[in-house]
Write an enzyme that holds these catalytic residues in place. Structure first.
Site, mmCIF file in Angstrom:
data_model
loop_
_atom_site.group_PDB
_atom_site.id
_atom_site.type_symbol
_atom_site.label_atom_id
_atom_site.label_comp_id
_atom_site.label_asym_id
_atom_site.label_seq_id
_atom_site.Cartn_x
_atom_site.Cartn_y
_atom_site.Cartn_z
ATOM 1 N N THR A 184 -25.874 -9.125 11.443
ATOM 2 C CA THR A 184 -27.114 -8.904 10.224
ATOM 3 C C THR A 184 -25.970 -8.294 8.977
ATOM 4 O O THR A 184 -25.296 -7.509 9.086
ATOM 5 C CB THR A 184 -27.968 -7.912 10.775
ATOM 6 O OG1 THR A 184 -28.558 -8.573 11.632
ATOM 7 C CG2 THR A 184 -28.801 -7.574 9.486
ATOM 8 N N ASN A 233 0.941 -1.175 0.150
ATOM 9 C CA ASN A 233 0.069 0.026 -0.066
ATOM 10 C C ASN A 233 0.801 1.203 -0.049
ATOM 11 O O ASN A 233 0.605 2.331 -0.403
ATOM 12 C CB ASN A 233 -0.876 0.173 1.234
ATOM 13 C CG ASN A 233 -0.281 -0.503 2.580
ATOM 14 O OD1 ASN A 233 0.269 -1.500 2.509
ATOM 15 N ND2 ASN A 233 -0.359 0.327 3.325
ATOM 16 N N CYS A 262 2.417 7.879 10.690
ATOM 17 C CA CYS A 262 2.677 8.870 11.873
ATOM 18 C C CYS A 262 1.478 8.686 12.968
ATOM 19 O O CYS A 262 1.007 9.547 13.349
ATOM 20 C CB CYS A 262 2.663 10.305 11.108
ATOM 21 S SG CYS A 262 3.748 11.479 12.220
ATOM 22 N N SER A 303 -11.104 -5.273 -0.032
ATOM 23 C CA SER A 303 -11.869 -4.216 0.818
ATOM 24 C C SER A 303 -12.147 -3.095 -0.306
ATOM 25 O O SER A 303 -11.731 -2.596 -1.042
ATOM 26 C CB SER A 303 -10.833 -3.444 1.578
ATOM 27 O OG SER A 303 -11.658 -2.050 2.101
ATOM 28 N N HIS A 316 -13.655 -0.142 -0.322
ATOM 29 C CA HIS A 316 -13.545 1.269 -0.428
ATOM 30 C C HIS A 316 -12.020 1.696 -1.243
ATOM 31 O O HIS A 316 -11.822 2.946 -1.402
ATOM 32 C CB HIS A 316 -13.504 2.135 1.098
ATOM 33 C CG HIS A 316 -12.510 1.890 1.856
ATOM 34 N ND1 HIS A 316 -11.214 2.891 2.078
ATOM 35 C CD2 HIS A 316 -11.733 0.912 2.669
ATOM 36 C CE1 HIS A 316 -10.300 2.399 2.701
ATOM 37 N NE2 HIS A 316 -10.712 1.239 3.326
ATOM 38 N N GLN A 339 -4.897 -3.912 -1.987
ATOM 39 C CA GLN A 339 -4.417 -3.021 -3.067
ATOM 40 C C GLN A 339 -4.575 -3.419 -4.456
ATOM 41 O O GLN A 339 -4.552 -2.535 -5.380
ATOM 42 C CB GLN A 339 -3.038 -2.395 -2.620
ATOM 43 C CG GLN A 339 -2.875 -1.585 -1.402
ATOM 44 C CD GLN A 339 -3.725 -0.213 -1.317
ATOM 45 O OE1 GLN A 339 -3.676 0.200 -2.562
ATOM 46 N NE2 GLN A 339 -3.866 0.228 -0.548
HETATM 47 C C1 LIG Z 1 -6.364 -0.399 3.306
HETATM 48 C C2 LIG Z 1 -5.760 -1.623 3.554
HETATM 49 C C3 LIG Z 1 -6.306 -2.508 4.625
HETATM 50 C C4 LIG Z 1 -7.347 -2.213 5.560
HETATM 51 O O1 LIG Z 1 -8.622 -2.335 4.728
HETATM 52 P P1 LIG Z 1 -9.924 -1.673 5.773
HETATM 53 O O2 LIG Z 1 -10.964 -1.925 4.754
HETATM 54 O O3 LIG Z 1 -9.606 -0.085 5.731
HETATM 55 O O4 LIG Z 1 -9.885 -2.372 7.038
HETATM 56 C C5 LIG Z 1 -5.470 -3.649 4.794
HETATM 57 N N1 LIG Z 1 -4.351 -4.098 3.734
HETATM 58 C C6 LIG Z 1 -4.061 -3.248 2.650
HETATM 59 C C7 LIG Z 1 -2.954 -3.738 1.971
HETATM 60 C C8 LIG Z 1 -4.765 -1.961 2.713
HETATM 61 O O5 LIG Z 1 -4.257 -1.244 1.562
#
Ligand SMILES: *Cc1c(COP(=O)(O)O)cnc(C)c1O
Length: 394
Positions: free
Chosen positions: A236, A150, A323, A198, A200, A178
């Site tokens: 749920t 990431n 940070c 994930s 988002h 990623q």
């Molecule tokens: C963003 C990220 C996560 C965490 O995912 P979330 O949905 O925010 O909990 C885990 N691993 C990597 C490589 C990520 O970039």
């Protein structure tokens, strides 16, 4: 505002939001209810599961919804290590620069008596398969290595890692948060046992993700309660979010080649412009990387100051340095690829998306060099470097 922090999170796509809205309004049924409102929700939930499975070339029975990438990572690791412990196997192999969702889970297991090997990722940010082979023992129950990093975007040889693990009957999990939605991910072709994603990170909503777990690979629940997700994850179902994730992944998969080409072209223009700045260096392998990710270190400056000045100019970026809780520790990722502490502090991560425009990149190329120059003018470290009192690392 110019948003170049897409590894942190992404803008939700309009079509994703529109697909979700009915479930937050009139279609609010509980997918476990027997009445028609509930059964419609259940049907839409399973349709979304099918879509996600098909984007990954998986079977729908292999997709388990979670609250995101962190939970999927936690569940995969806790489950595989618990199964390992039952067979008296207490050794896990990972890489030195995993996401904290993986690293902190492993630290917890170390306190419980597991032994963890952290593979070197070298200067290019890629593990060596020989190191993996050498690290494997008859005690090894799990290998967990991220697909793409990431912070610096480098991609690991996932297919080869899976092959080595299976020659030794070891479960292989990859944090592909990623990778999914950004590069092709085919679980059958890769041969992985477990894979985290994930929403988002690919223009879907926050708070929803999934764990792919290959048929036949045991999976234990992290959260106990109801029988949702085939008993592997109680609670749920968040139908709106799941539908959003499925819409986002389908969209990303359909347009993948186009998006990748767009991102690579703009990213490479950015790289070409920024490496002209003296005493700077790109972090990690130049070729084996995500199309939308690049990270650079500028000697003699503080990444945090750079971020604040960029924000003033309307550019959202990241330093890549964790940070967290006000600690000034440099990023474990940059240290893992051998950047000295001082240099690691001067990092900048720019991550693009399908929404990034050429005009935005051109603007960055006029603004960033000036800010770096300004920060160096007021930097005592840069002064010492210039006078030869300390020597340049880059
Ligand atoms: C963003 C990220 C996560 C965490 O995912 P979330 O949905 O925010 O909990 C885990 N691993 C990597 C490589 C990520 O970039």
């Amino acid at each position: 505002m110019i948003y170049l922090d897409n590894a942190g999170t992404t803008k939700i796509d309009d079509s994703v939001l529109n697909a979700m809205l009915p479930y937050l309004k009139e279609s609010y049924g509980n997918a476990s209810s027997l009445h028609s409102l509930g059964q419609h929700a259940k049907e839409d939930l399973e349709n979304a599961r099918n879509k996600i499975a098909s984007c990954l070339n998986a079977n729908a029975k292999e997709i388990f919804f979670t609250s995101g990438g962190s939970e999927a990572d936690n569940q995969a690791i806790i489950s595989a290590s618990t199964m390992g412990a039952r067979k008296n196997k207490f050794h896990i192999i990972t890489s030195a620069f995993e996401h904290h969702a993986v690293l902190h889970t492993l630290h917890k297991l170390e306190k419980q008596g597991f032994k963890v090997t952290y593979l070197d990722v070298y200067k290019n940010g890629i593990i060596k398969l020989d190191d993996l082979k050498k690290a494997i023992t008859d005690q090894t129950c799990l290998v967990t290595i991220m697909f793409a990093n990431n912070e610096i975007g480098t991609i690991q040889p996932i297919k080869d890692i899976a092959k080595i693990c299976h020659e030794h009957n070891i479960i292989f999990h990859t944090d592909a948060v990623q990778a999914v939605g950004n590069i092709p991910v085919d679980v059958k072709e890769l041969g992985v046992d477990m894979l985290s994603l994930s929403a988002h990170k690919f223009h879907g909503p926050k708070g929803i993700g999934a764990l792919y777990c290959k048929l036949g690979v045991p999976l234990l629940p992290l959260i106990e309660g109801g029988n949702q997700e085939n008993g592997k994850r109680a609670g749920t179902e968040n139908v709106a979010a799941v539908v959003g994730m499925a819409t986002a992944l389908e969209l990303a998969t359909t347009n993948l080649q186009k998006t990748m080409q767009h991102e690579i072209r703009l990213r490479d223009k950015l790289i070409k412009g920024l490496i002209k700045i003296e005493h700077s260096a790109i972090n990690g392998d130049l070729l084996n990387r995500l199309p939308n990710n690049f990270s650079i270190c500028f000697e003699g400056i503080e990444g945090e100051s750079l971020l604040l000045l960029l924000d003033d100019k309307g550019i959202c970026a990241s330093s890549g340095s964790a940070c967290t809780s006000g600690s000034l520790d440099p990023s474990h990722v940059l240290l893992a690829i051998g950047r000295p502490h001082d240099v690691a502090h001067g990092s900048l991560r720019l991550t693009l998306s399908k929404f990034t425009t050429e005009a935005e990149i051109d603007y960055c190329l006029t603004v960033i060099p000036k800010i770096v120059e300004y920060l160096r003018e007021i930097s005592p470290v840069w002064d010492k470097l210039k006078k030869g009192e300390i020597s340049y690392a880059l």
